[in-house]
Design an enzyme around this catalytic site. Structure first.
Site, PDB file in Angstrom:
ATOM      1  N   CYS A 134     -37.016  10.691  99.000  1.00  0.00           N
ATOM      2  CA  CYS A 134     -37.123  12.142  99.057  1.00  0.00           C
ATOM      3  C   CYS A 134     -36.366  12.695 100.274  1.00  0.00           C
ATOM      4  CB  CYS A 134     -38.583  12.575  99.048  1.00  0.00           C
ATOM      5  SG  CYS A 134     -38.801  14.316  98.560  1.00  0.00           S
ATOM      6  N   HIS A 172     -41.428   9.734  94.677  1.00  0.00           N
ATOM      7  CA  HIS A 172     -42.555   9.140  95.407  1.00  0.00           C
ATOM      8  C   HIS A 172     -43.333   8.240  94.449  1.00  0.00           C
ATOM      9  CE1 HIS A 172     -42.038  11.745  98.883  1.00  0.00           C
ATOM     10  NE2 HIS A 172     -41.999  12.798  98.095  1.00  0.00           N
TER      11      HIS A 172
END
Length: 505
Positions: A338, A424
């Site tokens: 991310c 994630h």
């Protein structure tokens, strides 16, 4: 109206989240349909529900403990601190504003209404709702507009139990002081205490518990022993070292230990991505804030962050850019997740999060990042290394990969030994995690072999069961049932500040 209970704490990190989860698991075992609830959560550790709502990761964990699907109503207000003393307000799973502390205060009456609506909705659909407070209920400077502790309890008529961390020391003073600082109206809802993280001889503690009951008029409903190795979705970075080290395994499966260094950004988010690595036998995970701490790592991870541009500047100020570039040039593994993935690219254009415009990335991946005003919240499914991968996305930055990337990696890319993805939770997929670690070991020249039968999901279930055991074996469950069904007993005594009686002599 019965069927609900609020778990408050004398301090942050007293154990509210795990006690709430433990009560949820204990009730679920009894066949009770139970839901967790936290009106307001300040955390950079969040999760995406099946319908695309963002909530605190701790409430997702508590929902798993309750054996129900997490939903936005379980955490109606989520605050995500940023780099400029402002926080993003996530309401019912969607970002609605960026505010400072004073701005947020003015929004609280409206947010309390929304929170009470969510709580009422859950109480109508579930047999029991176990609520978790935030911080301390005795934050007297915030009480007039509190929406998470006694403000919520008073409005919804919830009985309150207060958890104190005895391992910190001063637990009796913290409990008595918490009660003494509350108004008579608030005190009437406080029905008992939980002493948490106890280790030692219970016989030495017993006189103190009796004195606390005499001084406050409230019983101790449980003395919960210290449990190590839980690493269950902490809400913030107060105890990150313990979160990682508690999951580290005692020994390798193969001949070598695989060393993983995780850059500890100031505004680190979704650090639970490392939990699955930390529980893998033979993998040693540690935090890194200095360049020398990257030197002997077989894998360096740049995790998520709420402030990509600001934390990239911090990384450079700490002198970590050069060793990262040297690693990439030498073919030594680096993984960006991310915000960490965004840093690995060539350029970051951010008029949303940092509002600084353009920033030069580390240049280790052929990507360009442009921050959009709409947050991406998704639960993607894909494949890598021939293994099915499920994850979740929470980001404003949209990454574009040019044609020079060697191969795709989930939704991201790979060049040499540098991988990047916005997903994630990918490492929680056992088959993918083992395949990725085998690749890292091969590139690093390590004789490391992932354990063939380690299940991250099973490990989480085992830890949630330990929390259920904690309540079942060490709490007065009959008293808990009475509070849930009937509320706080009438006539709870008022304890004015400094009113220590004969027991305190």
């Amino acid at each position: 109206m019965g069927n609900a209970l609020l778990v408050a704490g004398t301090t942050s990190d007293a154990g509210k989240s795990v006690v709430t989860a433990g009560i949820c698991r204990w009730l679920a075992r009894q066949g009770v349909r139970v839901a967790p609830f936290k009106a307001q959560n300040m955390s950079l550790n969040s999760f995406v529900t099946a319908d695309g709502a963002e909530i605190g990761r701790a409430q997702a964990m508590q929902a798993q403990a309750a054996r129900v699907e997490p939903e936005a109503a379980m955490n109606p207000v989520l605050l995500k601190p940023g780099a400029d003393a402002r926080s993003q307000v996530v309401l019912l799973g969607k970002p609605v504003a960026e505010v400072g502390a004073l701005d947020y205060r003015e929004r609280k009456p409206y947010l309390l209404e929304r929170s009470l609506e969510c709580l009422a909705d859950l109480r109508g659909r579930y047999e029991v709702v176990i609520c978790e407070g935030a911080g301390s209920p005795a934050e007297i400077n915030l009480r007039d507009r509190d929406i998470a502790n006694m403000g919520l309890a008073t409005a919804a008529k919830l009985p309150v139990v207060v958890v104190g961390d005895i391992d910190r020391g001063g637990v009796f003073a913290a409990m008595y002081g918490t009660l003494a600082l509350l108004s008579a109206q608030d005190q009437a809802l406080v029905a008992g205490w939980f002493v948490n993280k106890f280790r030692g001889d219970a016989r030495l503690l017993a006189p103190g518990l009796e004195m606390l009951r005499e001084l406050t008029g409230r019983p101790v409903l449980g003395t919960l022993p210290m449990l190590s190795g839980l690493w269950l979705d902490a809400e913030d970075s107060l105890d990150l070292t313990t979160v990682v080290e508690s999951g580290a395994s005692a020994g390798p499966v193969g001949a070598d230990v695989l060393r993983v260094a995780v850059v500890r950004f100031p505004r680190l988010s979704n650090f639970t991505d490392l939990d699955a690595l930390a529980q893998e036998p033979g993998v040693l995970v540690r935090w890194a804030t200095r360049p020398e701490e990257l030197a002997d790592a077989d894998l360096v991870v740049l995790p998520g962050t709420r402030a990509t541009v600001a934390d990239l500047a911090w990384l450079r100020e700490r002198g970590m850019e050069a060793p990262l570039k040297a690693r990439a040039a030498a073919g030594r593994p680096v993984l960006g997740v991310c915000g960490g993935y965004q840093m690995l690219g060539r350029e970051i254009v951010d008029e949303v999060e940092s509002r600084t415009g353009g920033a030069e990335g580390l240049g280790l991946l052929p990507t360009r990042v442009v921050f959009g005003r709409e947050k991406v919240l998704a639960r993607p499914v894909g494949e890598a290394y021939g293994e099915r991968v499920e994850g979740y996305e929470i980001h404003h930055g949209v990454v574009t990969v040019d044609d020079s990337a060697e191969e795709a990696f989930l939704d991201g890319c790979r060049v040499g030994a540098v991988w990047g993805t916005t997903w994630h939770g990918a490492l929680e997929n056992d088959g993918f995690r083992r395949a990725f670690l085998r690749e890292v070991a091969a590139v690093s020249g390590r004789a490391f072999v992932p354990a063939p039968d380690v299940s991250f999901a099973a490990a989480r279930e085992e830890r949630l069961d330990r929390l259920g055991d904690l309540i079942e074996e060490h709490a007065d469950t009959d008293a808990l049932w009475k509070l849930i069904e009937g509320g706080a007993p009438a006539g709870m005594p008022f304890v004015p500040p400094g009113a220590i009686g004969e027991s305190g002599k």
